[in-house]
Design a protein around this motif. Structure first.
Motif, mmCIF file in Angstrom:
data_model
loop_
_atom_site.group_PDB
_atom_site.id
_atom_site.type_symbol
_atom_site.label_atom_id
_atom_site.label_comp_id
_atom_site.label_asym_id
_atom_site.label_seq_id
_atom_site.Cartn_x
_atom_site.Cartn_y
_atom_site.Cartn_z
ATOM 1 N N GLU A 132 5.242 16.583 64.403
ATOM 2 C CA GLU A 132 4.226 16.020 65.302
ATOM 3 C C GLU A 132 3.367 17.125 65.899
ATOM 4 O O GLU A 132 2.147 16.983 65.996
ATOM 5 C CB GLU A 132 4.863 15.163 66.381
ATOM 6 C CG GLU A 132 5.466 13.886 65.809
ATOM 7 C CD GLU A 132 6.170 13.041 66.844
ATOM 8 O OE1 GLU A 132 6.535 13.550 67.923
ATOM 9 O OE2 GLU A 132 6.363 11.845 66.558
ATOM 10 N N ALA A 133 3.985 18.233 66.291
ATOM 11 C CA ALA A 133 3.228 19.367 66.831
ATOM 12 C C ALA A 133 2.370 20.008 65.746
ATOM 13 O O ALA A 133 1.217 20.380 65.995
ATOM 14 C CB ALA A 133 4.174 20.392 67.446
ATOM 15 N N LEU A 134 2.900 20.144 64.536
ATOM 16 C CA LEU A 134 2.142 20.747 63.437
ATOM 17 C C LEU A 134 0.885 19.930 63.137
ATOM 18 O O LEU A 134 -0.174 20.498 62.848
ATOM 19 C CB LEU A 134 2.996 20.857 62.175
ATOM 20 C CG LEU A 134 4.223 21.764 62.228
ATOM 21 C CD1 LEU A 134 4.928 21.761 60.885
ATOM 22 C CD2 LEU A 134 3.882 23.164 62.680
ATOM 23 N N ALA A 135 0.989 18.619 63.218
ATOM 24 C CA ALA A 135 -0.144 17.741 62.910
ATOM 25 C C ALA A 135 -1.301 17.923 63.889
ATOM 26 O O ALA A 135 -2.444 17.580 63.572
ATOM 27 C CB ALA A 135 0.314 16.286 62.901
ATOM 28 N N ARG A 136 -1.028 18.459 65.060
ATOM 29 C CA ARG A 136 -2.074 18.666 66.076
ATOM 30 C C ARG A 136 -2.727 20.044 65.994
ATOM 31 O O ARG A 136 -3.700 20.302 66.701
ATOM 32 C CB ARG A 136 -1.484 18.460 67.477
ATOM 33 C CG ARG A 136 -1.078 17.018 67.765
ATOM 34 C CD ARG A 136 -0.717 16.813 69.221
ATOM 35 N NE ARG A 136 0.487 17.524 69.621
ATOM 36 C CZ ARG A 136 1.722 17.031 69.585
ATOM 37 N NH1 ARG A 136 1.930 15.795 69.155
ATOM 38 N NH2 ARG A 136 2.747 17.751 69.983
ATOM 39 N N LEU A 137 -2.199 20.924 65.155
ATOM 40 C CA LEU A 137 -2.727 22.291 65.085
ATOM 41 C C LEU A 137 -3.905 22.399 64.118
ATOM 42 O O LEU A 137 -3.904 21.767 63.060
ATOM 43 C CB LEU A 137 -1.630 23.266 64.642
ATOM 44 C CG LEU A 137 -0.501 23.490 65.624
ATOM 45 C CD1 LEU A 137 0.572 24.375 65.003
ATOM 46 C CD2 LEU A 137 -1.023 24.107 66.920
ATOM 47 N N PRO A 138 -4.902 23.236 64.440
ATOM 48 C CA PRO A 138 -6.034 23.445 63.542
ATOM 49 C C PRO A 138 -5.652 24.408 62.411
ATOM 50 O O PRO A 138 -6.129 25.536 62.333
ATOM 51 C CB PRO A 138 -7.108 24.029 64.463
ATOM 52 C CG PRO A 138 -6.330 24.774 65.503
ATOM 53 C CD PRO A 138 -5.071 23.965 65.709
ATOM 54 N N GLY A 174 -0.428 19.530 58.468
ATOM 55 C CA GLY A 174 -1.184 20.211 59.515
ATOM 56 C C GLY A 174 -2.384 19.408 59.962
ATOM 57 O O GLY A 174 -2.707 18.359 59.404
ATOM 58 N N GLY A 175 -3.066 19.919 60.965
ATOM 59 C CA GLY A 175 -4.254 19.268 61.490
ATOM 60 C C GLY A 175 -5.451 19.363 60.564
ATOM 61 O O GLY A 175 -6.377 18.565 60.671
ATOM 62 N N HIS A 176 -5.476 20.340 59.671
ATOM 63 C CA HIS A 176 -6.546 20.460 58.677
ATOM 64 C C HIS A 176 -6.013 20.010 57.331
ATOM 65 O O HIS A 176 -5.015 20.552 56.846
ATOM 66 C CB HIS A 176 -7.040 21.902 58.575
ATOM 67 C CG HIS A 176 -7.837 22.361 59.748
ATOM 68 N ND1 HIS A 176 -8.228 23.668 59.910
ATOM 69 C CD2 HIS A 176 -8.333 21.692 60.820
ATOM 70 C CE1 HIS A 176 -8.918 23.782 61.028
ATOM 71 N NE2 HIS A 176 -8.992 22.600 61.600
ATOM 72 N N THR A 177 -6.668 19.033 56.724
ATOM 73 C CA THR A 177 -6.227 18.553 55.410
ATOM 74 C C THR A 177 -6.902 19.310 54.280
ATOM 75 O O THR A 177 -6.414 19.305 53.154
ATOM 76 C CB THR A 177 -6.518 17.053 55.245
ATOM 77 O OG1 THR A 177 -7.917 16.833 55.435
ATOM 78 C CG2 THR A 177 -5.705 16.228 56.232
ATOM 79 N N HIS A 178 -8.050 19.956 54.561
ATOM 80 C CA HIS A 178 -8.779 20.738 53.566
ATOM 81 C C HIS A 178 -8.743 22.197 54.012
ATOM 82 O O HIS A 178 -9.173 22.507 55.122
ATOM 83 C CB HIS A 178 -10.240 20.294 53.480
ATOM 84 C CG HIS A 178 -10.424 18.902 52.970
ATOM 85 N ND1 HIS A 178 -10.100 17.792 53.713
ATOM 86 C CD2 HIS A 178 -10.896 18.449 51.790
ATOM 87 C CE1 HIS A 178 -10.363 16.701 53.007
ATOM 88 N NE2 HIS A 178 -10.857 17.076 51.839
ATOM 89 N N PHE A 179 -8.228 23.073 53.152
ATOM 90 C CA PHE A 179 -8.213 24.492 53.496
ATOM 91 C C PHE A 179 -8.182 25.320 52.220
ATOM 92 O O PHE A 179 -7.774 24.845 51.159
ATOM 93 C CB PHE A 179 -7.051 24.858 54.429
ATOM 94 C CG PHE A 179 -5.667 24.561 53.903
ATOM 95 C CD1 PHE A 179 -4.888 25.572 53.349
ATOM 96 C CD2 PHE A 179 -5.131 23.287 53.981
ATOM 97 C CE1 PHE A 179 -3.606 25.323 52.876
ATOM 98 C CE2 PHE A 179 -3.850 23.020 53.517
ATOM 99 C CZ PHE A 179 -3.082 24.038 52.955
ATOM 100 N N SER A 180 -8.654 26.544 52.350
ATOM 101 C CA SER A 180 -8.678 27.446 51.208
ATOM 102 C C SER A 180 -8.717 28.869 51.731
ATOM 103 O O SER A 180 -9.025 29.113 52.900
ATOM 104 C CB SER A 180 -9.908 27.179 50.331
ATOM 105 O OG SER A 180 -11.099 27.393 51.068
ATOM 106 N N GLY A 181 -8.392 29.812 50.847
ATOM 107 C CA GLY A 181 -8.442 31.213 51.218
ATOM 108 C C GLY A 181 -7.744 32.066 50.189
ATOM 109 O O GLY A 181 -7.186 31.564 49.207
ATOM 110 N N GLN A 182 -7.784 33.365 50.423
ATOM 111 C CA GLN A 182 -7.060 34.294 49.551
ATOM 112 C C GLN A 182 -5.564 34.137 49.804
ATOM 113 O O GLN A 182 -5.126 33.952 50.939
ATOM 114 C CB GLN A 182 -7.467 35.732 49.832
ATOM 115 C CG GLN A 182 -8.729 36.131 49.126
ATOM 116 C CD GLN A 182 -8.860 37.648 49.094
ATOM 117 O OE1 GLN A 182 -8.680 38.311 50.109
ATOM 118 N NE2 GLN A 182 -9.164 38.176 47.930
#
Length: 157
Positions: free
Chosen positions: A102-108, A29-37
């Protein structure tokens, strides 16, 4: 939006409160760092539940999908991922395949998966939502915190 959390530093700080998933997921994805419940889905080569859940308010959560490691069909593509973004999900971790890399890599959106396959999955809705998962001997319970970055994935015990 997820704050950027470094999993190595987090592990150094919290150690045994966290479990590390050793499976080498790809960052897609476009965000390499993510966290959550955590929210969870268990399914096999069928993404109807993935589409349904990601179409609901995510409120910064991370959906963990245990596709049982199958790379034969994609459990998420660009349209479902765009729905996840629109609904406020922080990320999706799929023990299986995605498509439209390719589309996934552009998403936030944070996205980790084992790989990709252009083949669509079934759409029957077979599977379970918000159940305990075990991936790489790590127990993943709905509602616990999960942290992901290029180093890997940490799950609260």
């Amino acid at each position: 939006m997820s704050e950027q959390i470094n999993t190595a530093d987090l592990y150094d700080d919290r150690g045994e409160e966290l479990e590390s998933v050793a499976v080498q997921f790809q960052n897609l994805g476009g965000h390499t760092h993510f966290s959550g419940q955590v929210r969870t889905i268990r399914c096999f080569e069928d993404n109807a539940l993935v589409k349904t859940v990601l179409g609901t308010p995510g409120e910064g959560a991370v959906l963990v999908v245990d596709g049982q490691g199958s790379l034969r069909t994609a459990l998420m593509g660009d349209m479902i991922a765009e729905s996840a973004v629109a609904n406020g999900w922080a990320g999706v971790i799929i023990n299986g395949a995605v498509r439209d890399r390719e589309a996934l890599a552009r998403l936030p959106l944070g996205i980790k998966a084992l790989g990709s396959n252009p083949k669509k999955s079934a759409k029957t809705g077979v599977g379970e939502v918000d159940v305990q998962l075990v991936i790489d001997r790590v127990r993943i319970q709905p509602g616990v915190m999960i942290y992901s970055d290029p180093d890997g994935i940490l799950v609260e015990r």
